[in-house]
Design a protein around this motif. Sequence first.
Motif, PDB file in Angstrom:
ATOM      1  N   MET A   1       0.824  -1.205   0.000  1.00 42.98           N
ATOM      2  CA  MET A   1       0.000   0.000   0.000  1.00 42.98           C
ATOM      3  C   MET A   1       0.861   1.259   0.000  1.00 42.98           C
ATOM      4  N   ARG A   2       1.934   1.228   0.813  1.00 43.01           N
ATOM      5  CA  ARG A   2       2.828   2.383   0.855  1.00 43.01           C
ATOM      6  C   ARG A   2       3.516   2.589  -0.481  1.00 43.01           C
ATOM      7  N   LEU A   3       3.893   1.478  -1.134  1.00 46.90           N
ATOM      8  CA  LEU A   3       4.554   1.575  -2.429  1.00 46.90           C
ATOM      9  C   LEU A   3       3.621   2.195  -3.469  1.00 46.90           C
ATOM     10  N   GLN A   4       2.372   1.769  -3.461  1.00 47.69           N
ATOM     11  CA  GLN A   4       1.401   2.318  -4.404  1.00 47.69           C
ATOM     12  C   GLN A   4       1.210   3.814  -4.176  1.00 47.69           C
ATOM     13  N   LEU A   5       1.121   4.218  -2.917  1.00 44.33           N
ATOM     14  CA  LEU A   5       0.974   5.641  -2.610  1.00 44.33           C
ATOM     15  C   LEU A   5       2.216   6.426  -3.019  1.00 44.33           C
ATOM     16  N   TYR A   6       3.382   5.802  -2.874  1.00 46.23           N
ATOM     17  CA  TYR A   6       4.628   6.479  -3.256  1.00 46.23           C
ATOM     18  C   TYR A   6       4.658   6.754  -4.758  1.00 46.23           C
ATOM     19  N   VAL A   7       4.353   5.724  -5.556  1.00 45.30           N
ATOM     20  CA  VAL A   7       4.344   5.908  -7.014  1.00 45.30           C
ATOM     21  C   VAL A   7       3.270   6.907  -7.422  1.00 45.30           C
ATOM     22  N   LEU A   8       2.074   6.783  -6.855  1.00 44.42           N
ATOM     23  CA  LEU A   8       0.987   7.691  -7.191  1.00 44.42           C
ATOM     24  C   LEU A   8       1.317   9.123  -6.802  1.00 44.42           C
ATOM     25  N   ARG A   9       1.888   9.304  -5.613  1.00 46.89           N
ATOM     26  CA  ARG A   9       2.248  10.641  -5.175  1.00 46.89           C
ATOM     27  C   ARG A   9       3.319  11.254  -6.068  1.00 46.89           C
ATOM     28  N   THR A  10       4.287  10.425  -6.470  1.00 48.20           N
ATOM     29  CA  THR A  10       5.362  10.929  -7.336  1.00 48.20           C
ATOM     30  C   THR A  10       4.818  11.399  -8.675  1.00 48.20           C
ATOM     31  N   VAL A  11       3.980  10.570  -9.295  1.00 47.63           N
ATOM     32  CA  VAL A  11       3.418  10.933 -10.596  1.00 47.63           C
ATOM     33  C   VAL A  11       2.468  12.118 -10.473  1.00 47.63           C
ATOM     34  N   ALA A  12       1.597  12.089  -9.460  1.00 47.19           N
ATOM     35  CA  ALA A  12       0.620  13.168  -9.278  1.00 47.19           C
ATOM     36  C   ALA A  12       1.314  14.502  -9.013  1.00 47.19           C
ATOM     37  N   THR A  13       2.394  14.477  -8.223  1.00 45.64           N
ATOM     38  CA  THR A  13       3.119  15.715  -7.922  1.00 45.64           C
ATOM     39  C   THR A  13       3.736  16.313  -9.178  1.00 45.64           C
ATOM     40  N   HIS A  14       4.317  15.467 -10.012  1.00 45.31           N
ATOM     41  CA  HIS A  14       4.916  15.965 -11.246  1.00 45.31           C
ATOM     42  C   HIS A  14       3.851  16.480 -12.218  1.00 45.31           C
ATOM     43  N   ILE A  15       2.708  15.797 -12.293  1.00 49.30           N
ATOM     44  CA  ILE A  15       1.633  16.268 -13.177  1.00 49.30           C
ATOM     45  C   ILE A  15       1.109  17.615 -12.680  1.00 49.30           C
ATOM     46  N   LEU A  16       0.909  17.732 -11.376  1.00 46.20           N
ATOM     47  CA  LEU A  16       0.432  18.994 -10.810  1.00 46.20           C
ATOM     48  C   LEU A  16       1.425  20.120 -11.061  1.00 46.20           C
ATOM     49  N   GLY A  17       2.715  19.819 -10.857  1.00 48.28           N
ATOM     50  CA  GLY A  17       3.728  20.840 -11.111  1.00 48.28           C
ATOM     51  C   GLY A  17       3.754  21.280 -12.561  1.00 48.28           C
ATOM     52  N   ALA A  18       3.666  20.312 -13.485  1.00 52.29           N
ATOM     53  CA  ALA A  18       3.653  20.651 -14.912  1.00 52.29           C
ATOM     54  C   ALA A  18       2.427  21.467 -15.268  1.00 52.29           C
ATOM     55  N   ALA A  19       1.271  21.106 -14.688  1.00 50.36           N
ATOM     56  CA  ALA A  19       0.033  21.849 -14.977  1.00 50.36           C
ATOM     57  C   ALA A  19       0.136  23.288 -14.477  1.00 50.36           C
ATOM     58  N   LEU A  20       0.669  23.470 -13.274  1.00 48.07           N
ATOM     59  CA  LEU A  20       0.795  24.822 -12.721  1.00 48.07           C
ATOM     60  C   LEU A  20       1.756  25.673 -13.540  1.00 48.07           C
ATOM     61  N   ILE A  21       2.864  25.081 -13.975  1.00 49.79           N
ATOM     62  CA  ILE A  21       3.842  25.832 -14.767  1.00 49.79           C
ATOM     63  C   ILE A  21       3.239  26.230 -16.122  1.00 49.79           C
ATOM     64  N   LEU A  22       2.594  25.266 -16.795  1.00 48.16           N
ATOM     65  CA  LEU A  22       2.023  25.554 -18.106  1.00 48.16           C
ATOM     66  C   LEU A  22       0.882  26.562 -18.011  1.00 48.16           C
ATOM     67  N   MET A  23       0.034  26.410 -16.995  1.00 49.37           N
ATOM     68  CA  MET A  23      -1.062  27.367 -16.827  1.00 49.37           C
ATOM     69  C   MET A  23      -0.530  28.756 -16.499  1.00 49.37           C
ATOM     70  N   SER A  24       0.531  28.812 -15.719  1.00 52.48           N
ATOM     71  CA  SER A  24       1.124  30.110 -15.385  1.00 52.48           C
ATOM     72  C   SER A  24       1.668  30.800 -16.626  1.00 52.48           C
ATOM     73  N   ILE A  25       2.329  30.029 -17.483  1.00 61.82           N
ATOM     74  CA  ILE A  25       2.875  30.614 -18.719  1.00 61.82           C
ATOM     75  C   ILE A  25       1.751  31.152 -19.594  1.00 61.82           C
ATOM     76  N   LEU A  26       0.718  30.330 -19.803  1.00 60.71           N
ATOM     77  CA  LEU A  26      -0.397  30.782 -20.633  1.00 60.71           C
ATOM     78  C   LEU A  26      -1.130  31.963 -20.004  1.00 60.71           C
ATOM     79  N   GLN A  27      -1.263  31.937 -18.686  1.00 60.89           N
ATOM     80  CA  GLN A  27      -1.950  33.035 -17.995  1.00 60.89           C
ATOM     81  C   GLN A  27      -1.180  34.336 -18.139  1.00 60.89           C
ATOM     82  N   VAL A  28       0.143  34.267 -17.998  1.00 65.06           N
ATOM     83  CA  VAL A  28       0.972  35.469 -18.147  1.00 65.06           C
ATOM     84  C   VAL A  28       0.871  36.021 -19.566  1.00 65.06           C
ATOM     85  N   LEU A  29       0.963  35.136 -20.568  1.00 60.25           N
ATOM     86  CA  LEU A  29       0.855  35.584 -21.952  1.00 60.25           C
ATOM     87  C   LEU A  29      -0.506  36.213 -22.230  1.00 60.25           C
ATOM     88  N   ASP A  30      -1.552  35.625 -21.654  1.00 60.24           N
ATOM     89  CA  ASP A  30      -2.900  36.173 -21.837  1.00 60.24           C
ATOM     90  C   ASP A  30      -3.030  37.533 -21.177  1.00 60.24           C
TER      91      ASP A  30
END
Length: 353
Positions: A1-30
């Motif tokens: 269970m801990r291993l599953q949460l570790y992998v999920l947290r790692t992937v989710a954190t990177h997806i969230l970070g990428a989404a925030l960075i990309l949205m910030s770039i588009l928001q600034v340009l807009d």
Amino acid sequence: MRLQLYVLRTVATHILGAALILMSILQVLDLLDVSSDILDRGLGMAGVAYYAAMRLPRLFEQVAPIAVLAGGLFAFSGLARESAIVAMRASGISGYRIVGMAIPAAVAVMLLDALCGQYLAPRADPALADWWKNTTPVAERKVPAPRTFRAGADLVIGANASASGREIYSVTIFRRDPKGILMEKVEAPTARYANGKWTLDQPKTTRFNGDLAQTSTAASTSWPSGLRPRDVQSLFGDDAAPTAASAQRALQNGASDRPESFYATHLQAAFAGPFVSLVMLLLSAPVALANFRSGQGAILLTGGLAAGLIFLVANGMLTALGESGSLSPILAVWAAPAIFGALAVRTFLALEG
């Protein structure tokens, strides 16, 4: 269970970070394009913040697939570089299960993408457009061009509409017989929607019978139509993609100003669109099994990124063909996700095998 949460947290954190960075770039340009106009209108930073907040649903729609692709690539490559994948596979955990641990993160993005596209953005866009129109200086306001559309069997011309979509101004309705011959023209200064039905104020009706034309007036009359306020908002707003509900109503003799193929394609796209994020996760998955010491990791990382971008281009091109009627809506919308998803699974199976 801990291993599953570790992998999920790692992937989710990177997806969230990428989404925030990309949205910030588009928001600034807009905001670079509109901030000066907002400040010139005396709306201050509160106006800038309101504009930015109302644009968030559309921005998330745009970045969601790329965020999953980038987040998946960085997360899986990081796990592979740290030999975490090797350790997990050595303990008897297959590559399929490792990818399965990350799927809930893509599903969460899929659900949020569907929520933004089908619920939040269709409500934020008209509110933002109305706010922008009402805050425009009087000297700079332009008279909007009349809109022509079909509402069931009626052809309708409207000069403008309220922000709520419950009123249409300067309405002209043309009614035809099954052969397409004009039978009646109705002109009214206002069409109002209340209690689930439309009412025409002070309508002037002209009935055509051969070469004869008879005109009559009334204080008000009902207008039987499947038109809904949200359809009016879409028709008189910017060219936003219709939701599944509005596309279905358009196909069922509702309001439409484009070919049937356009709405049929977007009806399919409303269901297929969120699955693009899942395909992006599958395209990033082969990186998890890469050997970075031999240079295979860099090849798969570059290949996954290139495949994701090509997938977006191909999906957009096929969707455009479907909108124009050159391709079946089902094929136009589902072909690219099915093909690229199958290629991603095939690559992963080859590496796992």
